[in-house]
Design a protein around this motif. Sequence first.
Motif, PDB file in Angstrom:
ATOM      1  N   VAL A 178     -70.664 -41.077  29.045  1.00  0.00           N
ATOM      2  CA  VAL A 178     -71.185 -42.372  29.437  1.00  0.00           C
ATOM      3  C   VAL A 178     -72.265 -42.314  28.294  1.00  0.00           C
ATOM      4  O   VAL A 178     -73.174 -41.502  27.922  1.00  0.00           O
ATOM      5  N   VAL A 179     -72.423 -43.656  27.418  1.00  0.00           N
ATOM      6  CA  VAL A 179     -73.370 -44.081  26.605  1.00  0.00           C
ATOM      7  C   VAL A 179     -74.377 -44.886  27.261  1.00  0.00           C
ATOM      8  O   VAL A 179     -74.004 -46.034  27.470  1.00  0.00           O
ATOM      9  N   GLU A 180     -75.483 -44.850  26.265  1.00  0.00           N
ATOM     10  CA  GLU A 180     -76.711 -45.618  26.835  1.00  0.00           C
ATOM     11  C   GLU A 180     -76.945 -46.800  25.626  1.00  0.00           C
ATOM     12  O   GLU A 180     -76.919 -46.285  24.433  1.00  0.00           O
ATOM     13  N   GLY A 181     -76.659 -47.820  25.742  1.00  0.00           N
ATOM     14  CA  GLY A 181     -76.475 -48.931  24.778  1.00  0.00           C
ATOM     15  C   GLY A 181     -78.101 -49.699  24.879  1.00  0.00           C
ATOM     16  O   GLY A 181     -78.051 -50.170  25.841  1.00  0.00           O
ATOM     17  N   THR A 182     -78.594 -49.729  23.606  1.00  0.00           N
ATOM     18  CA  THR A 182     -79.695 -50.382  23.455  1.00  0.00           C
ATOM     19  C   THR A 182     -79.757 -51.024  22.113  1.00  0.00           C
ATOM     20  O   THR A 182     -78.760 -51.431  21.543  1.00  0.00           O
ATOM     21  N   SER A 183     -80.734 -50.964  21.085  1.00  0.00           N
ATOM     22  CA  SER A 183     -80.693 -51.179  19.866  1.00  0.00           C
ATOM     23  C   SER A 183     -80.216 -50.191  19.077  1.00  0.00           C
ATOM     24  O   SER A 183     -79.699 -50.349  17.794  1.00  0.00           O
ATOM     25  N   GLY A 184     -79.852 -49.010  19.766  1.00  0.00           N
ATOM     26  CA  GLY A 184     -79.093 -47.763  19.288  1.00  0.00           C
ATOM     27  C   GLY A 184     -77.927 -47.509  20.331  1.00  0.00           C
ATOM     28  O   GLY A 184     -77.758 -48.483  20.891  1.00  0.00           O
ATOM     29  N   ALA A 185     -77.548 -46.217  20.101  1.00  0.00           N
ATOM     30  CA  ALA A 185     -76.668 -45.750  20.998  1.00  0.00           C
ATOM     31  C   ALA A 185     -77.003 -44.336  21.064  1.00  0.00           C
ATOM     32  O   ALA A 185     -76.957 -43.589  20.344  1.00  0.00           O
ATOM     33  N   ALA A 186     -77.194 -43.972  22.539  1.00  0.00           N
ATOM     34  CA  ALA A 186     -77.524 -42.516  22.930  1.00  0.00           C
ATOM     35  C   ALA A 186     -76.583 -42.062  23.880  1.00  0.00           C
ATOM     36  O   ALA A 186     -75.964 -42.979  24.721  1.00  0.00           O
ATOM     37  N   MET A 187     -76.730 -40.705  24.040  1.00  0.00           N
ATOM     38  CA  MET A 187     -75.641 -40.179  25.061  1.00  0.00           C
ATOM     39  C   MET A 187     -76.336 -40.181  26.373  1.00  0.00           C
ATOM     40  O   MET A 187     -77.493 -39.563  26.584  1.00  0.00           O
ATOM     41  N   PRO A 191     -83.549 -49.688  31.913  1.00  0.00           N
ATOM     42  CA  PRO A 191     -83.888 -50.469  30.768  1.00  0.00           C
ATOM     43  C   PRO A 191     -84.700 -50.430  29.870  1.00  0.00           C
ATOM     44  O   PRO A 191     -86.020 -50.464  30.177  1.00  0.00           O
ATOM     45  N   HIS A 192     -84.477 -50.833  28.602  1.00  0.00           N
ATOM     46  CA  HIS A 192     -85.614 -50.662  27.572  1.00  0.00           C
ATOM     47  C   HIS A 192     -84.852 -51.127  26.321  1.00  0.00           C
ATOM     48  O   HIS A 192     -83.651 -50.958  26.167  1.00  0.00           O
ATOM     49  N   GLY A 193     -85.489 -51.731  25.333  1.00  0.00           N
ATOM     50  CA  GLY A 193     -84.959 -51.913  23.889  1.00  0.00           C
ATOM     51  C   GLY A 193     -84.149 -52.957  23.829  1.00  0.00           C
ATOM     52  O   GLY A 193     -84.025 -54.019  24.854  1.00  0.00           O
ATOM     53  N   GLY A 194     -83.478 -53.112  22.763  1.00  0.00           N
ATOM     54  CA  GLY A 194     -82.714 -54.190  22.227  1.00  0.00           C
ATOM     55  C   GLY A 194     -81.114 -54.114  22.550  1.00  0.00           C
ATOM     56  O   GLY A 194     -80.682 -53.196  23.501  1.00  0.00           O
ATOM     57  N   THR A 195     -80.391 -54.809  21.921  1.00  0.00           N
ATOM     58  CA  THR A 195     -78.975 -54.950  22.048  1.00  0.00           C
ATOM     59  C   THR A 195     -78.304 -54.898  20.609  1.00  0.00           C
ATOM     60  O   THR A 195     -78.364 -55.894  20.110  1.00  0.00           O
ATOM     61  N   ALA A 196     -77.372 -53.681  20.391  1.00  0.00           N
ATOM     62  CA  ALA A 196     -76.617 -53.921  19.415  1.00  0.00           C
ATOM     63  C   ALA A 196     -75.280 -52.990  19.487  1.00  0.00           C
ATOM     64  O   ALA A 196     -74.939 -51.859  19.391  1.00  0.00           O
ATOM     65  N   ILE A 197     -74.543 -54.003  19.929  1.00  0.00           N
ATOM     66  CA  ILE A 197     -73.306 -53.568  20.582  1.00  0.00           C
ATOM     67  C   ILE A 197     -72.348 -52.902  19.420  1.00  0.00           C
ATOM     68  O   ILE A 197     -71.579 -51.874  19.807  1.00  0.00           O
ATOM     69  N   GLY A 198     -72.294 -53.380  18.084  1.00  0.00           N
ATOM     70  CA  GLY A 198     -71.795 -52.710  17.395  1.00  0.00           C
ATOM     71  C   GLY A 198     -72.042 -50.966  17.153  1.00  0.00           C
ATOM     72  O   GLY A 198     -71.135 -50.382  16.901  1.00  0.00           O
ATOM     73  N   ARG A 199     -73.061 -50.727  17.446  1.00  0.00           N
ATOM     74  CA  ARG A 199     -73.530 -49.274  17.388  1.00  0.00           C
ATOM     75  C   ARG A 199     -73.020 -48.741  18.522  1.00  0.00           C
ATOM     76  O   ARG A 199     -72.537 -47.375  18.578  1.00  0.00           O
ATOM     77  N   TRP A 200     -72.856 -49.197  19.555  1.00  0.00           N
ATOM     78  CA  TRP A 200     -72.551 -48.653  20.775  1.00  0.00           C
ATOM     79  C   TRP A 200     -70.769 -48.338  20.640  1.00  0.00           C
ATOM     80  O   TRP A 200     -70.385 -47.397  20.866  1.00  0.00           O
ATOM     81  N   ASP A 225     -75.084 -57.618  29.353  1.00  0.00           N
ATOM     82  CA  ASP A 225     -75.478 -58.772  30.143  1.00  0.00           C
ATOM     83  C   ASP A 225     -76.182 -59.697  28.933  1.00  0.00           C
ATOM     84  O   ASP A 225     -76.835 -60.749  29.268  1.00  0.00           O
ATOM     85  N   GLY A 226     -76.042 -59.319  27.645  1.00  0.00           N
ATOM     86  CA  GLY A 226     -76.850 -59.976  26.715  1.00  0.00           C
ATOM     87  C   GLY A 226     -75.859 -60.096  25.409  1.00  0.00           C
ATOM     88  O   GLY A 226     -74.776 -59.475  25.278  1.00  0.00           O
ATOM     89  N   ARG A 227     -76.704 -60.648  24.140  1.00  0.00           N
ATOM     90  CA  ARG A 227     -75.830 -60.872  22.943  1.00  0.00           C
ATOM     91  C   ARG A 227     -76.391 -59.873  21.928  1.00  0.00           C
ATOM     92  O   ARG A 227     -77.287 -59.494  22.427  1.00  0.00           O
ATOM     93  N   ASN A 228     -75.555 -59.863  20.905  1.00  0.00           N
ATOM     94  CA  ASN A 228     -76.015 -58.608  20.097  1.00  0.00           C
ATOM     95  C   ASN A 228     -76.968 -59.116  19.106  1.00  0.00           C
ATOM     96  O   ASN A 228     -76.981 -59.398  17.810  1.00  0.00           O
ATOM     97  N   GLU A 229     -78.447 -59.087  19.692  1.00  0.00           N
ATOM     98  CA  GLU A 229     -79.355 -59.513  19.045  1.00  0.00           C
ATOM     99  C   GLU A 229     -79.918 -58.628  17.923  1.00  0.00           C
ATOM    100  O   GLU A 229     -81.157 -59.211  17.161  1.00  0.00           O
ATOM    101  N   HIS A 270     -76.017 -67.524  31.819  1.00  0.00           N
ATOM    102  CA  HIS A 270     -75.588 -66.280  31.238  1.00  0.00           C
ATOM    103  C   HIS A 270     -76.250 -66.020  29.692  1.00  0.00           C
ATOM    104  O   HIS A 270     -76.287 -66.994  29.048  1.00  0.00           O
ATOM    105  N   ASP A 271     -76.881 -65.168  29.454  1.00  0.00           N
ATOM    106  CA  ASP A 271     -77.472 -64.731  28.152  1.00  0.00           C
ATOM    107  C   ASP A 271     -76.403 -64.225  27.152  1.00  0.00           C
ATOM    108  O   ASP A 271     -76.941 -63.823  25.903  1.00  0.00           O
ATOM    109  N   TRP A 272     -75.214 -63.673  27.602  1.00  0.00           N
ATOM    110  CA  TRP A 272     -74.443 -63.096  26.553  1.00  0.00           C
ATOM    111  C   TRP A 272     -73.537 -64.468  26.020  1.00  0.00           C
ATOM    112  O   TRP A 272     -73.822 -65.462  26.143  1.00  0.00           O
ATOM    113  N   ASP A 273     -72.934 -63.869  24.712  1.00  0.00           N
ATOM    114  CA  ASP A 273     -72.369 -64.706  23.871  1.00  0.00           C
ATOM    115  C   ASP A 273     -70.852 -64.746  24.040  1.00  0.00           C
ATOM    116  O   ASP A 273     -70.235 -63.647  23.607  1.00  0.00           O
ATOM    117  N   GLY A 274     -70.162 -65.890  24.671  1.00  0.00           N
ATOM    118  CA  GLY A 274     -68.780 -65.635  24.904  1.00  0.00           C
ATOM    119  C   GLY A 274     -68.118 -65.508  23.625  1.00  0.00           C
ATOM    120  O   GLY A 274     -67.153 -64.336  23.683  1.00  0.00           O
TER     121      GLY A 274
END
Length: 492
Positions: free
Chosen positions: A87-96, A124-133, A156-160, A192-196
């Motif tokens: 299970v990975v925590e996704g924020t502005s980075g990616a952590a276990m 919840p904390h930080g930003g969203t960097a889906i590529g790193r996840w 729930d969000g876009r790759n900001e 919705h705040d995510w980007d289709g």
Amino acid sequence: MSAPDGLRLDLTAHHSEYLPADGGIVDVVAAVRAGPAGGDVRHDGLAEVILLDCSGSMGTPQAKMRAARAATLAAVDALPDGVAFAVVEGTSGAAMIYPGQRRLAIADESTRAVARRAVRKASPHGGTAIGRWLLLARDLLGTRPDAIGHAILLTDGRNESQQAAELKAAVDACAGRFTVDCRAIGSADGVHDWDGPELLGIADALGANPVVPVEDLGGLAAEFAAVLDRALTRRTADARLRVRTSALARIRFVKQVYPTIADLTPRGVPADDRSTDFPLGAWSPADRRDYHVALEVDALNPEARRRAGWLSVRVEGATDGDEVPVDVQWTDEIELFSRVHETVAHYTHQQGYAEEVRLALAAAGVGRLTEAEHHLGRAVALARAGGHDDKLRQLERIVDITDAAVGEVRLKPGVDLRRWQYSAVVAPQTSSWVSGGPEPAPDRSGPSPYPAPEQRVPPWEHCAEVHTRPYCGECGAHHESPIGPAPSPGID
């Protein structure tokens, strides 16, 4: 074709075989069906990574994070013994989240219990960097190259928190390594705040599975359970559609058209001078998918009959399946070469709908609202002609429909692109063709912008070429409808 684990993939092809004497495009719908596989699934041959969005927006409201944790807990509980997982925590980075180190754990009573405790602490904390996840998922699944890798991506969000180019590079680095199911958390009011398009790009490249919006948080745990249940039946990870052409033909494009539309053309890999393999992702027993293969064929004398190509399904280590031939005949008779096979027409309709919704969102994003309204009108007419009431209901979120049959619509006041995202991700999802007729049966009481089954398309000109198919082979534009031509680009 039978895979080493007993899974059988069968291919059938449907096309209209007549071409004009000066050459043209032959459209083939390749239907691939997975048959039942004997024996039990080897769970030690499966690997699962849950990518859990823990960005700050997941705390607004807190109900989103609570629902996400509950869904992840349900997924962990459902993991059979022997499955490798993380299970990975996704924020502005990616952590276990679990296990603590960058590795996969093996599911059993003990590891599931520890994982549950770790998931309950996610906040919840930080930003969203889906590529790193995604890159962390690739690295984790890469430790088990023998296993069939799969990830559930919840956001729930876009790759900001990273550039679009970074996300694209990450997706390209993951393509072919594992498949993904994307679940997008929204709200009951449709904002919705995510980007289709962003999520569609990820899904298309990593298995071409549908992107599913979740507006009812109470149903998120059941949605996770359904995804995992299907993932745990996977038998093969590397199925490929091989397109072999004769000297007379070239591949124009290859697209998945059911259960969702995805362009596979850029991901084709040459197998030899005349054969190209296109990735079909992971397969489970009873899976069914359809593909639209367009072959550009040279001119030949009328009445000549030749083989333009062959289609087959390939799996690493499996006995090769039979090649399905694509035969064509050249003719001067317009009544013959202008026919559109009913199966091709069924999917051409739906591709046209998805494209109109995509163009509408793109136009609205740069302020071209009149152009966006025009495309949405065409989409409404297509949905009406195809009997897709569900698509009409989706579009009613953003337009008021005056006359669905002719595509007369008006944008709802106060355009908010966040309300468009639901339609953006569900537009490429299609209904399947069933032998003997489409399902559901189309309502054709109103005029249709695109050819219905067994209709004929008169020759029409686009991109300085004359076409007899319902779309332009150069740019993909569809044959003009009674609604009128597309507007010239401009700012409202």
